[in-house]
Design a protein around this motif. Structure first.
Motif, short mmCIF file in Angstrom:
data_model
loop_
_atom_site.label_atom_id
_atom_site.label_comp_id
_atom_site.label_asym_id
_atom_site.label_seq_id
_atom_site.Cartn_x
_atom_site.Cartn_y
_atom_site.Cartn_z
N LEU A 15 5.65 -13.88 32.35
CA LEU A 15 5.05 -13.47 31.07
C LEU A 15 3.53 -13.48 31.16
O LEU A 15 2.86 -12.57 30.69
CB LEU A 15 5.52 -14.40 29.94
N ARG A 16 3.00 -14.50 31.78
CA ARG A 16 1.54 -14.58 31.92
C ARG A 16 1.04 -13.53 32.91
O ARG A 16 -0.08 -13.00 32.76
CB ARG A 16 1.16 -15.99 32.38
N ARG A 17 1.83 -13.22 33.90
CA ARG A 17 1.42 -12.23 34.89
C ARG A 17 1.43 -10.82 34.32
O ARG A 17 0.54 -10.01 34.60
CB ARG A 17 2.33 -12.31 36.12
N LEU A 18 2.42 -10.50 33.49
CA LEU A 18 2.50 -9.16 32.92
C LEU A 18 1.57 -8.98 31.73
O LEU A 18 1.07 -7.88 31.49
CB LEU A 18 3.94 -8.86 32.49
N TRP A 19 1.36 -10.06 30.98
CA TRP A 19 0.48 -10.00 29.81
C TRP A 19 -0.59 -11.08 29.95
O TRP A 19 -0.53 -12.14 29.31
CB TRP A 19 1.30 -10.18 28.52
N PRO A 20 -1.59 -10.84 30.81
CA PRO A 20 -2.55 -11.88 31.19
C PRO A 20 -3.43 -12.39 30.05
O PRO A 20 -4.01 -13.48 30.15
CB PRO A 20 -3.38 -11.21 32.28
N LYS A 21 -3.55 -11.62 28.97
CA LYS A 21 -4.38 -12.08 27.85
C LYS A 21 -3.57 -12.85 26.79
O LYS A 21 -4.14 -13.32 25.80
CB LYS A 21 -5.07 -10.88 27.18
N ALA A 22 -2.25 -12.95 26.99
CA ALA A 22 -1.40 -13.63 26.01
C ALA A 22 -1.81 -15.10 25.87
O ALA A 22 -2.08 -15.78 26.86
CB ALA A 22 0.06 -13.53 26.41
N LYS A 23 -1.86 -15.55 24.62
CA LYS A 23 -2.28 -16.92 24.33
C LYS A 23 -1.10 -17.86 24.05
O LYS A 23 -1.23 -19.07 24.16
CB LYS A 23 -3.22 -16.93 23.12
N TYR A 24 0.05 -17.30 23.66
CA TYR A 24 1.22 -18.13 23.40
C TYR A 24 2.47 -17.27 23.29
O TYR A 24 2.38 -16.04 23.19
CB TYR A 24 1.04 -18.96 22.13
N VAL A 25 3.61 -17.94 23.34
CA VAL A 25 4.90 -17.30 23.13
C VAL A 25 5.44 -17.80 21.79
O VAL A 25 5.62 -19.00 21.60
CB VAL A 25 5.91 -17.67 24.25
N GLU A 26 5.69 -16.88 20.87
CA GLU A 26 6.16 -17.27 19.54
C GLU A 26 7.66 -17.03 19.41
O GLU A 26 8.12 -15.90 19.34
CB GLU A 26 5.42 -16.48 18.45
N VAL A 27 8.41 -18.11 19.41
CA VAL A 27 9.87 -18.06 19.24
C VAL A 27 10.31 -19.36 18.57
O VAL A 27 9.66 -20.39 18.73
CB VAL A 27 10.62 -17.93 20.59
N ILE A 28 11.40 -19.32 17.85
CA ILE A 28 11.97 -20.54 17.29
C ILE A 28 12.69 -21.29 18.40
O ILE A 28 13.60 -20.76 19.03
CB ILE A 28 12.92 -20.22 16.12
N VAL A 29 12.27 -22.53 18.64
CA VAL A 29 12.87 -23.35 19.70
C VAL A 29 13.37 -24.68 19.16
O VAL A 29 13.52 -25.65 19.90
CB VAL A 29 11.89 -23.59 20.87
N THR A 30 13.62 -24.73 17.85
CA THR A 30 14.18 -25.95 17.27
C THR A 30 15.68 -25.76 17.05
O THR A 30 16.20 -24.66 17.12
CB THR A 30 13.47 -26.30 15.95
N GLY A 31 16.37 -26.85 16.75
CA GLY A 31 17.81 -26.80 16.55
C GLY A 31 18.52 -26.38 17.82
O GLY A 31 18.18 -26.82 18.93
#
Length: 608
Positions: A290-306
């Motif tokens: 993900l960082r390699r394909l989108w080098p300017k990305a600052k975070y990954v936004e997904v629900i990771v609770t539950g």
């Protein structure tokens, strides 16, 4: 009760958030007063409340019962069948939202109104200033958010029944949303609204790759959906790169609006970009892709609770150190709260409930052990006739470190409704409590939006046993448990079965066809949402049965007792999560079998 502000004004948004949370108690009183004022004339409330004298908090709590879905289902079904909305709501019910939970095998239906879409729009707008507080420069690029719609059902009344996110994406509030410089998507609306999920996925990824230099954050609503996108990219990157290289769209993208919107972004052939992307994707390891394909990305936004927490290790592998951000807590019944510390560790996520979204109450739950949560009323079933309603507390009166089940009263016609979510209070932000999502009551298995209960699983296993084990093969199913395996994408259900011949204690003779039929039978007997995920969404893989050798479940009991379980009170867990238990089960597997077909599913009508 629905404040308005310019979402481009971060300071105004943060000030509004301060005001709402500081005045949580007063706002909750206003919310209940407004709900009762609007809806006291409904058939439902008239059965419990007596005119003006009962439009107060105390009368409401004393006279209106706490309910579960089976209690309110007949009222909602009448609306679905064509009767007036004023059964539960003074405002017209404009659609019914299908919950991920089910009743009698069909999706639960939640009433919704036009005003509720405005409330959800406000809720989404509050996420923006919070992210801006922690991450700079989000107005300088775009978000590659992979958003999808799901099938709808037409009820006898003509009202559409659809998932809550499908409802929002198809609404004018989303499609005609005002420009927000902090929240620009790489995906054209036409790709999000495409009915074909495969075409939608391909086109959204293609747009995200073409605009990779402008992407500042990536994500989807749920972790499971985002990881499916990563797997799809892994399978299709050569075709995607060919389209970028030629400036065209592959022939199997046939939806005209979808195709045209992507072509407008492609514009021209781009050999250099295609080579860069293909070079990264061709690497042997996809760690950090993900960082390699989108080098300017600052975070990954997904629900990771539950139940989505099971995907955290896989997300961390692909993300290359990008923070995993879980921004919101919401359901078909209500949008609840937001994460005010979005860059925290995924295991520390707490949601601050916004007191203007609904009227919130909380039923205390006792934490008796690490593995099992018990209700303070000494019951954890939906048909609880002994519920002690005097234990219920208001939003501002919950206690830190206590566990509660959330009970909601909404503007749309739910009154003192038990959502089924178990939450732990972690603190307060001003006067508004913050909660960690613990679990869904009675759910033992979940891969995507499916929620399979112990009862659902028992019924499915019993049917498979009756139809394929007892008569044809003379095998006895002596014990079983289950596990949600997310080590591959998509994840799938695993059932561990201990089988023995009826007439001896020899190892069982396992026939592939018989066991595969058992797998398929279990899937056919699981609920509507599971079957949709398998058949239509392809978000769950084929169910697997792993047969273990005789005596395995005795070893499992020994292990559980060694970990602190009581011998006298031991019951075989119907779902295992601990590494030690899984190691015991997997070490004694003597046969593995998968379902050879997808289960039957179609968007059935919801008539009674």
């Amino acid at each position: 009760m629905i404040p308005s502000y310019d979402p481009n004004d971060t300071e105004a948004g943060l000030k509004l958030l301060e005001d709402i949370t500081t005045n949580a108690d007063a706002i909750q009183e206003q919310v209940l007063h407004q709900i009762l004022s609007q809806n006291s004339g409904t058939q439902y409330l008239q059965a419990f409340l007596d005119g003006e004298s009962d439009k107060n908090q105390q009368s409401f709590k004393n006279k209106v019962p706490v309910v579960n879905y089976d209690d309110i289902k007949p009222f909602i079904q009448r609306i679905a069948d064509g009767e007036s909305s004023d059964i539960v709501s003074s405002q017209p019910i404009t659609e019914l939202l299908t919950s991920s939970g089910t009743s009698a095998g069909k999706p639960k239906l939640m009433p919704s109104t036009a005003e509720e879409l405005e409330r959800k729009t406000f809720f989404y707008s509050m996420l923006v200033p919070v992210m801006n507080k922690y991450v700079n420069g989000l107005d300088e690029g775009k978000g590659m958010y992979l958003l999808f719609i799901k099938p709808e059902i037409k009820t006898p009344s003509g009202l559409m029944a659809r998932p809550v996110l499908t409802s929002y994406y198809k609404s004018q509030h989303f499609r005609n949303r005002p420009f927000n410089k902090y929240n620009v998507y790489t995906s054209p609306d036409q790709t999000i609204l495409c009915q074909d999920s495969k075409q939608s996925m391909y086109c959204q990824l293609l747009c995200g790759l073409v605009q990779r230099a402008h992407v500042l954050r990536v994500g989807a609503v749920f972790a499971s959906a985002f990881l499916r996108a990563v797997k799809f990219l892994e399978d299709h990157y050569k075709e995607l790169c060919a389209d970028i290289r030629t400036g065209t769209v592959t022939n199997w993208i046939t939806e005209p609006a979808c195709r045209d919107s992507v072509l407008s972004i492609l514009q021209r052939p781009n050999q250099e970009l295609a080579d860069e992307i293909e070079s990264e994707c061709a690497e042997k390891s996809w760690e950090g892709i993900l960082r390699r394909l989108w080098p300017k990305a600052k975070y990954v936004e997904v629900i990771v609770t539950g139940s989505m927490a099971q995907y955290i290790p896989t997300l961390e592998f692909y993300s290359g150190g990008l923070p995993l951000v879980s921004t919101m807590y919401a359901s078909s019944e209500c949008y609840f709260g937001i994460n005010l510390n979005p860059l925290c560790d995924p295991s520390d996520v707490s949601y601050t409930l916004l007191p203007n979204m609904a009227y919130f109450e909380f039923l205390p739950v006792d934490d008796k052990s690490h593995e099992e949560i018990h209700f303070a009323s000494h019951s954890n079933t939906d048909d609880d006739d002994t519920l002690k309603e005097d234990l219920i507390v208001d939003l501002v009166n919950v206690e830190v470190d206590r566990y509660y089940e959330i009970v909601i009263t909404t503007f749309t016609g739910l009154y003192r409704y038990r959502v089924g979510d178990i939450l732990k209070v972690t603190g307060f932000y001003n006067k508004a409590p913050q909660f960690r999502f613990v679990q869904r009551r009675n759910v033992v298995l979940s891969i995507d939006t499916d929620k399979t209960s112990e009862e659902d699983l028992l019924n499915a296993v019993t049917q498979a046993k009756l139809n394929h084990l007892q008569k044809p093969s003379s095998l006895l199913l002596t014990e079983y448990t289950s596990y949600a395996d997310t080590s591959s994408i998509p994840g799938h259900y695993v059932l561990f079965w201990e089988l023995k011949p009826r007439h001896n204690n020899e190892p069982p003779e396992l026939e592939d066809k018989t066991m595969e039929l058992c797998c398929s039978e279990v899937e056919d007997c699981l609920d509507y949402v599971y079957r949709r995920c398998r058949n239509k969404d392809k978000s769950i893989g084929p169910l697997e049965i792993r047969v273990v050798s005789l005596g395995t479940f005795d070893l499992l009991m020994d292990f559980c007792v060694s970990q602190g379980s009581s011998v006298n009170q031991y019951k075989t867990p119907r779902c295992v999560k601990s590494g030690g238990a899984l190691e015991i089960l997997d070490s004694r597997v003597i046969g593995r079998f998968f379902s050879q077909r997808v289960p039957r599913w179609e968007p059935l009508g919801l008539d009674s």
